[in-house]
Design a protein around this motif. Structure first.
Motif, PDB file in Angstrom:
ATOM      1  N   LEU A  18       1.027  -1.033   0.025  1.00  0.00           N
ATOM      2  CA  LEU A  18      -0.064   0.102   0.075  1.00  0.00           C
ATOM      3  C   LEU A  18       0.828   0.977   0.000  1.00  0.00           C
ATOM      4  O   LEU A  18       1.487   1.594   1.012  1.00  0.00           O
ATOM      5  N   ALA A  19       1.071   2.086  -1.014  1.00  0.00           N
ATOM      6  CA  ALA A  19       1.760   3.202  -1.254  1.00  0.00           C
ATOM      7  C   ALA A  19       1.367   4.312  -0.410  1.00  0.00           C
ATOM      8  O   ALA A  19       0.130   4.467  -0.024  1.00  0.00           O
ATOM      9  N   SER A  20       2.278   5.144   0.034  1.00  0.00           N
ATOM     10  CA  SER A  20       1.854   6.284   0.881  1.00  0.00           C
ATOM     11  C   SER A  20       1.397   7.424   0.128  1.00  0.00           C
ATOM     12  O   SER A  20       1.959   7.612  -1.117  1.00  0.00           O
ATOM     13  N   PRO A  21       0.564   8.186   0.396  1.00  0.00           N
ATOM     14  CA  PRO A  21       0.081   9.274  -0.339  1.00  0.00           C
ATOM     15  C   PRO A  21       1.253  10.402  -0.539  1.00  0.00           C
ATOM     16  O   PRO A  21       1.160  11.524  -1.172  1.00  0.00           O
ATOM     17  N   TRP A  22       2.070  10.329   0.501  1.00  0.00           N
ATOM     18  CA  TRP A  22       3.114  11.401   0.671  1.00  0.00           C
ATOM     19  C   TRP A  22       4.131  11.495  -0.530  1.00  0.00           C
ATOM     20  O   TRP A  22       4.572  12.543  -0.944  1.00  0.00           O
ATOM     21  N   GLY A  23       4.296  10.400  -1.042  1.00  0.00           N
ATOM     22  CA  GLY A  23       5.184  10.244  -2.434  1.00  0.00           C
ATOM     23  C   GLY A  23       6.900  10.498  -1.855  1.00  0.00           C
ATOM     24  O   GLY A  23       7.013  10.406  -0.612  1.00  0.00           O
ATOM     25  N   ARG A  24       7.682  11.007  -2.779  1.00  0.00           N
ATOM     26  CA  ARG A  24       9.000  11.235  -2.893  1.00  0.00           C
ATOM     27  C   ARG A  24       9.235  12.616  -3.192  1.00  0.00           C
ATOM     28  O   ARG A  24       8.590  13.083  -4.104  1.00  0.00           O
ATOM     29  N   GLN A  25      10.306  13.196  -2.638  1.00  0.00           N
ATOM     30  CA  GLN A  25      10.861  14.440  -3.111  1.00  0.00           C
ATOM     31  C   GLN A  25      11.760  14.080  -4.445  1.00  0.00           C
ATOM     32  O   GLN A  25      12.033  13.069  -4.730  1.00  0.00           O
ATOM     33  N   GLU A  26      11.854  15.155  -5.229  1.00  0.00           N
ATOM     34  CA  GLU A  26      12.461  15.033  -6.372  1.00  0.00           C
ATOM     35  C   GLU A  26      13.903  14.561  -6.404  1.00  0.00           C
ATOM     36  O   GLU A  26      14.819  15.101  -5.501  1.00  0.00           O
ATOM     37  N   GLY A  27      14.188  13.612  -7.091  1.00  0.00           N
ATOM     38  CA  GLY A  27      15.655  12.734  -7.042  1.00  0.00           C
ATOM     39  C   GLY A  27      15.663  11.620  -5.754  1.00  0.00           C
ATOM     40  O   GLY A  27      16.551  11.180  -5.750  1.00  0.00           O
ATOM     41  N   GLU A  28      14.588  11.645  -4.566  1.00  0.00           N
ATOM     42  CA  GLU A  28      14.852  10.824  -3.786  1.00  0.00           C
ATOM     43  C   GLU A  28      14.395   9.489  -4.301  1.00  0.00           C
ATOM     44  O   GLU A  28      13.290   8.962  -5.001  1.00  0.00           O
ATOM     45  N   LEU A  29      15.281   8.294  -3.730  1.00  0.00           N
ATOM     46  CA  LEU A  29      14.844   6.933  -4.159  1.00  0.00           C
ATOM     47  C   LEU A  29      14.879   6.135  -2.813  1.00  0.00           C
ATOM     48  O   LEU A  29      15.472   6.092  -1.763  1.00  0.00           O
ATOM     49  N   PHE A  30      13.648   5.379  -2.658  1.00  0.00           N
ATOM     50  CA  PHE A  30      13.387   4.526  -1.696  1.00  0.00           C
ATOM     51  C   PHE A  30      13.428   2.985  -2.181  1.00  0.00           C
ATOM     52  O   PHE A  30      12.742   2.610  -3.251  1.00  0.00           O
ATOM     53  N   VAL A  31      14.018   1.974  -1.502  1.00  0.00           N
ATOM     54  CA  VAL A  31      14.433   0.730  -1.930  1.00  0.00           C
ATOM     55  C   VAL A  31      13.972  -0.119  -0.762  1.00  0.00           C
ATOM     56  O   VAL A  31      14.799  -0.014   0.376  1.00  0.00           O
ATOM     57  N   ALA A  32      13.074  -1.089  -1.034  1.00  0.00           N
ATOM     58  CA  ALA A  32      12.720  -1.990   0.120  1.00  0.00           C
ATOM     59  C   ALA A  32      12.781  -3.493  -0.239  1.00  0.00           C
ATOM     60  O   ALA A  32      11.623  -4.079  -0.729  1.00  0.00           O
ATOM     61  N   ALA A  63      10.422 -10.180  -2.432  1.00  0.00           N
ATOM     62  CA  ALA A  63      10.155  -9.035  -3.442  1.00  0.00           C
ATOM     63  C   ALA A  63      11.110  -7.905  -3.073  1.00  0.00           C
ATOM     64  O   ALA A  63      11.575  -7.818  -2.041  1.00  0.00           O
ATOM     65  N   THR A  64      11.165  -6.814  -4.354  1.00  0.00           N
ATOM     66  CA  THR A  64      11.633  -5.741  -4.205  1.00  0.00           C
ATOM     67  C   THR A  64      10.855  -4.464  -4.338  1.00  0.00           C
ATOM     68  O   THR A  64      10.328  -4.735  -5.521  1.00  0.00           O
ATOM     69  N   TYR A  65      10.491  -3.729  -3.603  1.00  0.00           N
ATOM     70  CA  TYR A  65       9.632  -2.443  -3.866  1.00  0.00           C
ATOM     71  C   TYR A  65      10.549  -1.333  -3.897  1.00  0.00           C
ATOM     72  O   TYR A  65      11.383  -1.266  -3.140  1.00  0.00           O
ATOM     73  N   GLY A  66      10.262  -0.394  -4.904  1.00  0.00           N
ATOM     74  CA  GLY A  66      10.708   0.968  -4.924  1.00  0.00           C
ATOM     75  C   GLY A  66       9.930   2.140  -5.305  1.00  0.00           C
ATOM     76  O   GLY A  66       8.906   1.953  -5.796  1.00  0.00           O
ATOM     77  N   GLU A  67      10.667   3.106  -5.031  1.00  0.00           N
ATOM     78  CA  GLU A  67       9.963   4.431  -5.235  1.00  0.00           C
ATOM     79  C   GLU A  67      10.912   5.643  -5.596  1.00  0.00           C
ATOM     80  O   GLU A  67      11.889   5.482  -5.129  1.00  0.00           O
ATOM     81  N   TYR A  68      10.601   6.371  -6.766  1.00  0.00           N
ATOM     82  CA  TYR A  68      11.499   7.450  -6.949  1.00  0.00           C
ATOM     83  C   TYR A  68      10.806   8.640  -7.285  1.00  0.00           C
ATOM     84  O   TYR A  68       9.910   8.713  -8.007  1.00  0.00           O
ATOM     85  N   GLY A  69      11.151   9.754  -7.150  1.00  0.00           N
ATOM     86  CA  GLY A  69      10.704  11.031  -7.108  1.00  0.00           C
ATOM     87  C   GLY A  69      11.065  11.426  -8.321  1.00  0.00           C
ATOM     88  O   GLY A  69      11.997  12.110  -8.549  1.00  0.00           O
ATOM     89  N   LEU A  70      10.048  11.569  -9.444  1.00  0.00           N
ATOM     90  CA  LEU A  70      10.527  12.221 -10.490  1.00  0.00           C
ATOM     91  C   LEU A  70      10.620  13.835 -10.389  1.00  0.00           C
ATOM     92  O   LEU A  70      11.301  14.430 -11.013  1.00  0.00           O
ATOM     93  N   ASN A  71       9.650  14.257  -9.692  1.00  0.00           N
ATOM     94  CA  ASN A  71       9.652  15.711  -9.181  1.00  0.00           C
ATOM     95  C   ASN A  71       8.966  15.975  -7.846  1.00  0.00           C
ATOM     96  O   ASN A  71       8.440  14.749  -7.367  1.00  0.00           O
ATOM     97  N   ASP A  72       9.038  16.884  -7.254  1.00  0.00           N
ATOM     98  CA  ASP A  72       8.211  17.185  -5.654  1.00  0.00           C
ATOM     99  C   ASP A  72       6.790  16.606  -5.795  1.00  0.00           C
ATOM    100  O   ASP A  72       6.291  16.390  -4.969  1.00  0.00           O
ATOM    101  N   ASP A  73       6.083  16.430  -6.878  1.00  0.00           N
ATOM    102  CA  ASP A  73       4.750  16.134  -7.051  1.00  0.00           C
ATOM    103  C   ASP A  73       4.266  14.841  -7.480  1.00  0.00           C
ATOM    104  O   ASP A  73       3.379  14.263  -7.593  1.00  0.00           O
ATOM    105  N   THR A  74       5.449  14.095  -8.465  1.00  0.00           N
ATOM    106  CA  THR A  74       5.143  12.981  -8.911  1.00  0.00           C
ATOM    107  C   THR A  74       6.139  11.805  -8.749  1.00  0.00           C
ATOM    108  O   THR A  74       7.418  12.037  -8.654  1.00  0.00           O
ATOM    109  N   PHE A 260      15.654   1.403   2.704  1.00  0.00           N
ATOM    110  CA  PHE A 260      16.683   2.265   2.246  1.00  0.00           C
ATOM    111  C   PHE A 260      16.208   3.664   1.718  1.00  0.00           C
ATOM    112  O   PHE A 260      15.480   3.293   0.830  1.00  0.00           O
ATOM    113  N   ARG A 261      16.740   4.575   2.032  1.00  0.00           N
ATOM    114  CA  ARG A 261      16.570   5.890   1.317  1.00  0.00           C
ATOM    115  C   ARG A 261      17.922   6.492   0.942  1.00  0.00           C
ATOM    116  O   ARG A 261      19.086   6.459   1.445  1.00  0.00           O
ATOM    117  N   PHE A 262      17.925   6.972  -0.468  1.00  0.00           N
ATOM    118  CA  PHE A 262      18.785   7.443  -0.849  1.00  0.00           C
ATOM    119  C   PHE A 262      18.617   8.763  -1.685  1.00  0.00           C
ATOM    120  O   PHE A 262      17.619   9.217  -2.087  1.00  0.00           O
TER     121      PHE A 262
END
Length: 262
Positions: A18-32, A63-74, A260-262
């Motif tokens: 279940l993804a969080s509504p907060w998302g990531r900041q631009e350039g931020e990478l989250f790997v789990a 499994a590996t789950y990841g999120e990446y911030g394309l920009n502050d809104d996406t 992990f947050r990068f």
């Protein structure tokens, strides 16, 4: 008859990311990286009566789950699982459905956020003619709205979506509510997850002349402890239990994740 029941339990009790509504900041990478273990020896039939499976169903998921911030809104998301399932003398393993999506922030307030998520479910070419299958083998798509509210010591989140499969099974309304308590180096998170099949899909015949039910309904609870070990590394341990269902397993699962947050 046992194999019909196994089909209910296996891919009708997904461990939902279940993804969080907060998302990531631009350039931020989250790997789990994630490891799950699920087991059940009873199931709910279409009337809600509990019955024996006929074997102890077991599922391991890596499994590996990841999120990446394309920009502050996406934010873009991706989850790739490897599955191993076993029931009695039957077993199967391989890549499960890949889930790829995008989260777009719609509105931000001081302590709250409203986001839109579009998630795709992509089968990976596994056989759907085996008794123990690794998924539906059908492309799915799920738009949803996500909401979050956060304070220093706690946060609340919720989501409501509609999952459509191309072909069988039935469409599903999916929703969740989540509450989290935060300490200096820890969090306790409890999530109630509802998956409600609409019984509008086609029936699919699979191996050994078995007919898989086109719908299921499930309510499950996920209790999760997160410990911050280093600045950008958290360890997550959790327990999931089915609370109510139709055409699905009365099972439980344990999992561990590294964040992990990068």
């Amino acid at each position: 008859m046992r194999y019909l029941i196994v089909s209910f339990i296996f891919f009708l009790f997904p461990l939902t990311v279940l993804a969080s509504p907060w998302g990531r900041q631009e350039g931020e990478l989250f790997v789990a990286p994630q490891v799950y273990y699920y087991t059940a020896d009873k199931y709910w039939d279409k009337h809600g009566s509990k019955k024996d499976v006929g074997c102890t169903f077991k599922k391991w998921e890596y499994a590996t789950y990841g999120e990446y911030g394309l920009n502050d809104d996406t934010t873009i998301t991706l989850r790739v699982p490897y599955l191993r399932v076993k029931c009695g003398g039957s077993s199967e393993s391989g890549l499960g459905d890949v889930e790829a999506g995008v989260i777009r922030k719609l509105k931000k307030w001081d302590s709250s956020i409203l986001s839109f998520q579009l998630l795709s479910v992509i089968p990976t070419g596994y056989s759907i003619d085996k008794d123990l299958r690794l998924g539906y083998g059908r492309l799915g798509i799920e738009p949803s709205l996500l909401f979050g509210y956060g304070q220093e010591k706690y946060f609340l989140e919720g989501g409501l979506g509609y999952r459509y499969y191309f072909g069988y099974p039935s469409d599903q309304v999916r929703g969740y509510g989540r509450v989290g308590l935060k300490g200096n180096r820890w969090m306790v998170i409890d999530t109630l997850d509802v998956q409600w099949g609409l019984n509008n899909g086609e029936t699919k015949r699979v191996g050994k002349n078995i007919t898989v039910e086109p719908y299921y309904r499930l309510v499950q609870n996920d209790l999760n402890l997160v410990v911050n070990l280093f600045e950008r590394f958290n360890l997550s341990l959790g327990f999931v239990k089915a609370l109510w269902g139709r055409n699905t397993g009365d099972g439980k699962s344990f999992y561990a994740q590294m964040w992990f947050r990068f």
